[in-house]
Motif scaffolding. Structure first.
Motif, PDB file in Angstrom:
ATOM      1  N   UNK A 105      -6.186  -0.789   5.001  1.00  0.00           N
ATOM      2  CA  UNK A 105      -5.298   0.396   4.939  1.00  0.00           C
ATOM      3  C   UNK A 105      -5.048   0.833   3.499  1.00  0.00           C
ATOM      4  N   UNK A 106      -4.966   2.136   3.303  1.00  0.00           N
ATOM      5  CA  UNK A 106      -4.684   2.700   1.980  1.00  0.00           C
ATOM      6  C   UNK A 106      -3.242   3.188   1.890  1.00  0.00           C
ATOM      7  N   UNK A 107      -2.567   3.234   3.027  1.00  0.00           N
ATOM      8  CA  UNK A 107      -1.181   3.696   3.063  1.00  0.00           C
ATOM      9  C   UNK A 107      -0.359   2.718   3.876  1.00  0.00           C
ATOM     10  N   UNK A 108       0.939   2.700   3.622  1.00  0.00           N
ATOM     11  CA  UNK A 108       1.786   1.768   4.346  1.00  0.00           C
ATOM     12  C   UNK A 108       1.857   2.136   5.835  1.00  0.00           C
ATOM     13  N   UNK A 160      11.412   6.796  -3.861  1.00  0.00           N
ATOM     14  CA  UNK A 160      12.401   5.704  -3.833  1.00  0.00           C
ATOM     15  C   UNK A 160      13.577   5.998  -4.774  1.00  0.00           C
ATOM     16  N   UNK A 184      13.572   2.823   4.936  1.00  0.00           N
ATOM     17  CA  UNK A 184      13.458   3.056   3.494  1.00  0.00           C
ATOM     18  C   UNK A 184      14.104   1.919   2.691  1.00  0.00           C
ATOM     19  N   UNK A 185      15.144   1.317   3.235  1.00  0.00           N
ATOM     20  CA  UNK A 185      15.734   0.148   2.570  1.00  0.00           C
ATOM     21  C   UNK A 185      14.707  -0.990   2.511  1.00  0.00           C
ATOM     22  N   UNK A 199      -3.822  -4.880   6.349  1.00  0.00           N
ATOM     23  CA  UNK A 199      -3.704  -4.668   4.892  1.00  0.00           C
ATOM     24  C   UNK A 199      -5.053  -4.748   4.174  1.00  0.00           C
ATOM     25  N   UNK A 217       0.811  -1.220   0.000  1.00  0.00           N
ATOM     26  CA  UNK A 217       0.000   0.000   0.000  1.00  0.00           C
ATOM     27  C   UNK A 217       0.851   1.279   0.000  1.00  0.00           C
ATOM     28  N   UNK A 222      10.986  -4.164  -0.422  1.00  0.00           N
ATOM     29  CA  UNK A 222       9.698  -4.856  -0.360  1.00  0.00           C
ATOM     30  C   UNK A 222       8.824  -4.486  -1.551  1.00  0.00           C
ATOM     31  N   UNK A 223       8.896  -3.236  -1.964  1.00  0.00           N
ATOM     32  CA  UNK A 223       8.058  -2.785  -3.089  1.00  0.00           C
ATOM     33  C   UNK A 223       8.574  -3.317  -4.427  1.00  0.00           C
ATOM     34  N   UNK A 252      11.462  -0.683   2.827  1.00  0.00           N
ATOM     35  CA  UNK A 252      10.333  -0.212   2.007  1.00  0.00           C
ATOM     36  C   UNK A 252      10.630  -0.466   0.526  1.00  0.00           C
ATOM     37  N   UNK A 253      11.804  -0.017   0.088  1.00  0.00           N
ATOM     38  CA  UNK A 253      12.161  -0.134  -1.327  1.00  0.00           C
ATOM     39  C   UNK A 253      12.315  -1.597  -1.752  1.00  0.00           C
ATOM     40  N   UNK A 294       4.397  -8.747   3.399  1.00  0.00           N
ATOM     41  CA  UNK A 294       4.507  -8.136   2.066  1.00  0.00           C
ATOM     42  C   UNK A 294       5.683  -8.689   1.268  1.00  0.00           C
ATOM     43  N   UNK A 295       6.715  -9.179   1.946  1.00  0.00           N
ATOM     44  CA  UNK A 295       7.859  -9.777   1.238  1.00  0.00           C
ATOM     45  C   UNK A 295       7.669 -11.290   1.035  1.00  0.00           C
TER      46      UNK A 295
END
Lengths: 250, 268
Positions: free
Chosen positions: B214-217, A101, B153-154, B211, A92, B159-160, B156-157, B35-36
């Protein structure tokens, strides 16, 4: 003119299989290079090796005068991958966060994003005319909108080299035209060096100044104009297409 | 007995305090694991912790001191087997967790006499948590949460979009190892709360529930923390008043919240 990227005798193997053999070329600052070749020619493999995502088995790759193995100035390179298969669509994340990013490459952990960074994100969204999408999740967007978000992520750090791997696959003709116009603007106005893999060879002919044609090894590298001079100039871009078709059938 | 009297008990206060920290840690870490697609690593490592705790009891040592390093080694083994061999992650988890369980069963069998102790670790017993365990829980929770904050952020990135993260200089292999190590610590922390058998529920269910809505992490993480806290605090309370096992009650409340959230999403 400074060299952005040099490959010397690069070979890449997947196990026993040779994917790329003995490829050498140099890309200069400001170049717009169209990377073409038949399916399975090793285009994406070559790009991934340049980005350090896969190892090379022979030769050297130099980025901004630094050997690829020790290259750490990641902010100088923007990358738009083929399709979005690697993206976690359930994540999300908002468009704004995704674009941010692209700024992590210039930072070290904890990679704090400052107010200036968020202003850069806003500017990138504005440049691509997607400010209204900033709070949306990526899964809520159309293919064209998603591609613009990924382009914003690739350019937000204002890289010197932009690498696109089949960026137009998921786009309708209108979005495709708009997308390639944007890419050309980045080359002419922002002076970014471009490497573009695409099957839309007509766009390479229209926008690129150099052609890099590979079919597991280097077939041609040089100015598009010289390539065209070898053929009938009026049909040269169709010839590239025919060239691809010829390779696919032979 | 009214709720005020209930809250005056020292063992309830300790259970609430340790349970809250463990709940928050599991919710935050679980979000990245889910998420991962690494959810099952918690399950695998909980089985390793069973073997490690059995080893601690066998040698007459405080089980948690043995469990933390051994489960961390198990976490590294899972990651390295996946990276260095042609074995998928779920199969690597299966191998390591089976070895953990088998080791525990053999130690329990040859030693005889500590089966009752081992049973309390299998199903948790937060109402019997000691002061030392509360302090350890708080310290380890802080370590896990601060590490996640530092690499936010590491994580986050990676995982995305893992491939893109690599092109920005993020060492995704290191991030995977880090995540596995943090999971190892969190699993050991959670054993006292829900037990070896139910640890993965605490890591997975609050994150999955959050999840759904939610609309945001960041809001997903916030909801996951709320769900985890609610289930742990309500679970302890319900188990006390109705004389039920605390760990199982916490998991059932988690599952109830998940079901209610799905229903809300369906009709909302």
């Amino acid at each position: 003119m400074p060299h952005i990227l040099t490959t010397q005798n690069v070979s890449i193997h997947y196990g026993q299989n040779e994917a790329i053999r003995d490829v050498s070329f140099t890309i200069d600052e400001g170049d717009f290079v169209g990377l073409a070749g038949p399916n399975g020619a090793g285009k994406s493999t070559l790009i991934k090796a340049i980005l350090g995502l896969i190892p090379i088995s022979h030769g050297t790759i130099t980025l901004f005068d630094t050997p690829q193995k020790t290259f750490a100035d990641f902010g100088k390179i923007g990358y738009l991958p083929q399709k979005h298969t690697g993206i976690n669509m359930l994540f999300p994340a908002s468009v704004k966060e995704i674009v941010a990013l692209g700024l992590l490459s210039d930072k070290r952990p904890p990679r704090v994003l400052t107010r200036i960074d968020w202003q850069k994100v806003t500017a990138a969204l504005h440049d691509l005319d997607i400010t209204s999408l900033q709070d949306h999740m990526i899964s809520e967007l159309s293919g064209g909108q998603q591609q613009k978000v990924m382009l914003a992520r690739a350019i937000v750090a204002e890289p010197k080299l932009l690498i696109f791997d089949e960026p137009s696959t998921a786009l309708d003709p209108e979005s495709r035209n708009e997308f390639f116009t944007l890419v050309k603007k980045l080359n002419t106005e922002k002076k970014m060096t471009i490497i573009l893999i695409t099957h839309d060879t007509g766009y390479i002919g229209t926008h690129a100044n150099k052609l890099l044609y590979i079919d597991r090894t280097l077939v041609y590298f040089g100015p598009i104009t010289e390539f065209c001079a070898q053929e009938d100039a009026s049909t040269c871009f169709e010839k590239i297409g025919q060239h691809i078709i010829w390779h696919q059938h032979n | 007995m009214d709720i005020l009297h209930f809250l005056q008990y020292a063992f309830i206060q300790k259970a609430f305090l340790a349970g809250s920290f463990v709940a928050i840690t599991c919710a935050v870490l679980g979000m990245f694991l889910v998420l991962r697609k690494m959810s099952l690593i918690g399950d695998g490592l909980s089985h390793v912790s069973f073997g490690a705790i059995a080893l601690g009891i066998f040698f007459g040592l405080y089980p948690f001191y043995i469990a933390v390093p051994l489960v961390m080694i198990g976490a590294i083994l899972i990651i390295k087997i996946t990276e260095k061999t042609r074995i998928y992650g779920d199969a690597a988890i299966g191998i390591i967790s089976a070895v953990g369980i088998a080791g525990g069963v053999i130690l329990a069998s040859v030693s005889r006499g500590f089966n009752i102790d081992l049973f309390s670790y299998l199903f948790g017993n937060i109402l019997a948590i000691s002061t030392l365990e509360v302090i350890s829980s708080i310290i380890l929770s802080f370590i896990v949460l601060l590490t996640i904050r530092f690499f936010y952020w590491d994580l986050f990135s990676a995982t995305f979009d893992e491939e893109y993260a690599k092109t920005t200089g993020i060492r995704t292999s290191t991030i995977n190892t880090l995540l596995a190590l943090l999971t190892a610590i969190t699993v050991v922390l959670s054993i006292k709360v829900v037990g070896v058998m139910l640890v993965s529920a605490l890591l997975i269910i609050p994150a999955v529930t959050a999840l759904q809505i939610a609309k945001r992490f960041r809001s997903a993480m916030f909801y996951a923390i709320i769900y985890a806290l609610l289930s742990v605090l309500c679970g302890i309370t319900v188990s006390f008043f109705y004389d039920l096992p605390a760990g199982a009650t916490i998991v059932m409340i988690n599952a109830l919240l998940f079901g209610m959230t799905l229903l809300y999403k369906k009709i909302g």
